[in-house]
Design a protein around this motif. Structure first.
Motif, PDB file in Angstrom:
ATOM      1  N   ARG A 167      60.519  34.913  61.341  1.00 26.99           N
ATOM      2  CA  ARG A 167      60.695  34.119  60.477  1.00 26.99           C
ATOM      3  C   ARG A 167      60.885  34.686  59.011  1.00 26.99           C
ATOM      4  N   LEU A 168      60.165  35.655  58.788  1.00 25.77           N
ATOM      5  CA  LEU A 168      60.076  36.572  57.279  1.00 25.77           C
ATOM      6  C   LEU A 168      61.552  37.254  57.416  1.00 25.77           C
ATOM      7  N   PHE A 169      62.098  37.569  58.673  1.00 23.22           N
ATOM      8  CA  PHE A 169      63.442  38.116  58.405  1.00 23.22           C
ATOM      9  C   PHE A 169      64.488  37.386  58.481  1.00 23.22           C
ATOM     10  N   ASN A 170      64.287  35.974  58.509  1.00 23.84           N
ATOM     11  CA  ASN A 170      65.378  35.173  58.945  1.00 23.84           C
ATOM     12  C   ASN A 170      65.530  33.856  58.086  1.00 23.84           C
ATOM     13  N   HIS A 171      64.460  33.809  57.175  1.00 25.77           N
ATOM     14  CA  HIS A 171      64.193  32.323  56.256  1.00 25.77           C
ATOM     15  C   HIS A 171      64.852  32.930  54.834  1.00 25.77           C
ATOM     16  N   GLU A 172      65.454  32.174  54.198  1.00 21.41           N
ATOM     17  CA  GLU A 172      65.634  32.448  52.882  1.00 21.41           C
ATOM     18  C   GLU A 172      64.738  32.810  51.877  1.00 21.41           C
ATOM     19  N   VAL A 173      63.522  32.052  52.359  1.00 19.11           N
ATOM     20  CA  VAL A 173      62.212  32.307  51.277  1.00 19.11           C
ATOM     21  C   VAL A 173      61.740  33.755  51.793  1.00 19.11           C
ATOM     22  N   GLY A 174      61.881  34.150  53.079  1.00 18.18           N
ATOM     23  CA  GLY A 174      61.363  35.358  53.296  1.00 18.18           C
ATOM     24  C   GLY A 174      62.277  36.622  52.756  1.00 18.18           C
ATOM     25  N   HIS A 175      63.636  36.200  52.721  1.00 19.48           N
ATOM     26  CA  HIS A 175      64.511  37.253  52.083  1.00 19.48           C
ATOM     27  C   HIS A 175      64.244  37.509  50.819  1.00 19.48           C
ATOM     28  N   GLU A 176      64.076  36.320  49.732  1.00 19.44           N
ATOM     29  CA  GLU A 176      63.619  36.441  48.462  1.00 19.44           C
ATOM     30  C   GLU A 176      62.595  37.224  48.404  1.00 19.44           C
ATOM     31  N   TYR A 177      61.420  37.243  49.121  1.00 18.28           N
ATOM     32  CA  TYR A 177      60.356  37.874  48.857  1.00 18.28           C
ATOM     33  C   TYR A 177      60.599  39.391  49.295  1.00 18.28           C
ATOM     34  N   LEU A 178      61.488  39.436  50.253  1.00 22.13           N
ATOM     35  CA  LEU A 178      61.644  41.138  50.625  1.00 22.13           C
ATOM     36  C   LEU A 178      62.440  41.695  49.485  1.00 22.13           C
ATOM     37  N   LYS A 179      63.128  40.910  48.749  1.00 19.15           N
ATOM     38  CA  LYS A 179      63.753  41.481  47.624  1.00 19.15           C
ATOM     39  C   LYS A 179      62.939  42.143  46.582  1.00 19.15           C
ATOM     40  N   LYS A 180      61.934  41.064  46.371  1.00 15.79           N
ATOM     41  CA  LYS A 180      61.005  41.363  45.471  1.00 15.79           C
ATOM     42  C   LYS A 180      60.138  42.815  45.720  1.00 15.79           C
ATOM     43  N   GLN A 181      60.012  43.021  46.970  1.00 14.56           N
ATOM     44  CA  GLN A 181      59.435  44.290  47.407  1.00 14.56           C
ATOM     45  C   GLN A 181      60.232  45.433  47.415  1.00 14.56           C
ATOM     46  N   GLY A 182      61.875  45.417  46.986  1.00 15.90           N
ATOM     47  CA  GLY A 182      62.304  46.527  46.855  1.00 15.90           C
ATOM     48  C   GLY A 182      63.373  46.590  48.074  1.00 15.90           C
ATOM     49  N   VAL A 183      63.432  45.557  49.210  1.00 17.84           N
ATOM     50  CA  VAL A 183      64.467  45.864  50.096  1.00 17.84           C
ATOM     51  C   VAL A 183      66.028  45.343  49.754  1.00 17.84           C
ATOM     52  N   SER A 184      66.540  46.256  49.898  1.00 14.41           N
ATOM     53  CA  SER A 184      68.241  46.148  49.609  1.00 14.41           C
ATOM     54  C   SER A 184      68.598  44.691  50.273  1.00 14.41           C
ATOM     55  N   GLN A 185      69.748  44.053  49.712  1.00 17.06           N
ATOM     56  CA  GLN A 185      70.604  43.013  50.256  1.00 17.06           C
ATOM     57  C   GLN A 185      71.049  43.374  51.606  1.00 17.06           C
ATOM     58  N   ASP A 186      71.511  44.693  51.651  1.00 16.96           N
ATOM     59  CA  ASP A 186      72.405  45.003  52.815  1.00 16.96           C
ATOM     60  C   ASP A 186      71.551  45.101  53.985  1.00 16.96           C
ATOM     61  N   VAL A 187      70.319  45.658  53.783  1.00 13.34           N
ATOM     62  CA  VAL A 187      69.233  45.522  54.939  1.00 13.34           C
ATOM     63  C   VAL A 187      68.908  44.230  55.193  1.00 13.34           C
ATOM     64  N   ILE A 188      68.447  43.244  54.293  1.00 10.73           N
ATOM     65  CA  ILE A 188      68.165  42.078  54.512  1.00 10.73           C
ATOM     66  C   ILE A 188      69.141  41.202  55.248  1.00 10.73           C
TER      67      ILE A 188
END
Length: 492
Positions: free
Chosen positions: A322-343
């Motif tokens: 769910r973290l990897f595939n939900h838009e809320v998870g995506h936004e949180y991963l961005k805040k942790q420095g994960v690039s959009q390409d990886v997300i």
């Protein structure tokens, strides 16, 4: 594998191949698509990746262009997972299975199981049916490859597997049988196979757990693909430290046997579900990491060559899905420095792929690996096959706090518990578990079980058959004659 030619059925196989325009790829071509004839590459430009078209036999490779229709070939499909997700210094990458036909790498194993029977005349496609017992992707791959090879098939899998699997199978397999239970109910699949043997004629059961074509394909094709990625990623200081793979049918983990010949120091990490810790401590139970099989040790698992067992909590895989595939998870991963390409590419990891990633992380933490260390794993399939699993979670609101909890608990907080570094006695204990499934239940040979442990040439003898199989495939294609006709027409 028995490669004896059955002359009485060989002609029927040749006739069917000619009628249905079937040309079979060699192992060499699956390893290196650059060796596929130009006329076939040209025709593939008009074929969709999932089309039931015999041409797609030539897409049984890790090197398909990542596109749904008309793609050619390139480098190995893989994804490196950054430190912002893994939480470790070591570099971790996984081969990507999505770009095989059917969206999963199991088509490789099924090709290597069915083709030797066809080219030797041991399987008559005009009168026989291929039975594919599985906990998920193997029966999908088997039904698909059987369709490409003009063979009828029966798919067997547990009734609690994802609905995407059943819906697709009904379009491809001649018959679909749902057995009781979930992912870990493998014995019920075996019981159904015995029932079919007793009640039906003209079937051949291709059991992924004891088919050496499964082992051979991954040793030769997947092992080489991982080596290519390592050479691409690494430098003079790099070290291939480990290969992490759920045991499943023990086909994929055979790539570790190949890699150990090149990197004697490498460690092979066998993953399983914590809720069914058979290798870890002879345990049992049900779980939600689809496609990895449980409660027994596959016949084709070279246990003596395995170094670690990692038991992964299925709660981790579902929450990270769910973290990897939900838009809320995506936004949180961005805040942790994960690039959009990886997300954007995290949907390339299905549930078992997430489990494999966690096994790699556990191993990297245990050995305190650094930037010079590279750990390989396998992303066997993608979220394309698990939309219904995401839908099942949709009634539970996913908030930023929930995403933060998942990220820190299941990624940054992944621990080295439930990770066992195997001693000689540990390996022998796991190997001996084969007795109860394969000797007592499945009537396998006790002398061969002992040979798997004591005969140092046993597994190398399996690998040595690759050359014979390629020779037989080439001879079969020449007898059918389609390739030479195609090439003559292209040159006219």
């Amino acid at each position: 594998m028995d490669l004896t030619i059955r002359e009485d059925q060989f002609e029927a196989t040749v006739r069917r191949a000619r009628e249905r325009s079937i040309i079979i790829p060699t192992f060499e071509q699956m390893i290196d698509p650059g060796k596929i004839p130009a006329v076939i590459k040209e025709r593939l430009k008009g074929a969709g990746l999932w089309d039931v078209d015999p041409l797609n036999l030539f897409r049984v490779t890790w090197k398909n262009e990542p596109t749904e229709t008309g793609g050619g070939y390139g480098g190995v499909n893989f994804m490196e997972i950054p430190r912002e997700i893994t939480g470790v210094k070591a570099r971790i990458f996984g081969l990507v299975g999505k770009w095989f036909p059917t969206g999963a790498h199991k088509v490789g194993a099924t090709t290597a199981c069915l083709v030797p029977r066809l080219i030797t005349g041991q399987f008559n496609p005009e009168t026989m049916k291929a039975v594919w017992p599985s906990t998920g992707n193997y029966c999908r791959g088997g039904a698909y490859i059987a369709a490409l090879l003009a063979c009828e098939s029966i798919a067997i899998l547990p009734e609690e597997m994802s609905q995407e699997r059943f819906q697709w199978l009904k379009k491809v397999a001649g018959e679909v049988i749902a057995t009781p239970g979930c992912e870990s109910n493998v014995k019920e699949i075996y019981d159904k196979c015995w029932e079919l043997r007793k009640t039906r004629d003209n079937i051949t059961i291709f059991n992924q757990f004891d088919e050496f074509g499964n082992y051979l394909w991954h040793h030769e094709v997947t092992g080489r693909a991982i080596q290519e990625v390592f050479e691409q990623m690494g430098n003079s200081r790099s070290r291939l430290a480990g290969i992490a793979s759920s045991t499943g049918s023990a086909g994929t983990i055979a790539c570790g046997d190949y890699l150990k010949k090149l990197h004697p120091h490498i460690k092979i990490i066998a993953g399983e579900a914590l809720q069914c810790p058979t290798l870890l401590n002879n345990g049992f139970g049900g779980h939600r990491i689809e496609g990895i099989g449980d409660k027994h040790v596959p016949w084709i698992h070279n246990v003596r060559n395995t170094d670690f067992v990692a038991a992964i909590d299925d709660n981790a895989t579902i929450n990270l899905m769910r973290l990897f595939n939900h838009e809320v998870g995506h936004e949180y991963l961005k805040k942790q420095g994960v690039s959009q390409d990886v997300i954007s590419d995290l949907n390339l990891l299905g549930i078992s792929g997430i489990g494999n990633l966690l096994s790699a992380i556990k191993f990297a933490k245990y050995h305190e690996l650094n930037e010079d260390d590279i750990v390989a794993t396998i992303f066997t399939d993608s979220m394309e096959l698990y939309g219904s699993r995401m839908e099942e979670l949709s009634h539970i609101e996913y908030t930023e706090a929930g995403a933060a909890a998942d990220y820190h608990r299941w990624l940054m907080g992944e621990r080295i518990d439930n990770l066992l570094e195997l001693t000689y006695e540990d390996r022998k204990r796991i190997h001996n578990l084969k007795y109860y499934t394969w000797i007592e239940q499945q009537a396998s040979d006790l002398d061969e079980l002992n040979a798997q442990w004591y005969d140092r040439d046993y597994w190398d003898n399996v690998v040595a058959q690759r050359g014979d199989i390629d020779r037989l495939i080439t001879q079969f294609n020449e007898t059918v004659g389609l390739l030479s006709e195609m090439e003559a027409g292209a040159n006219a």
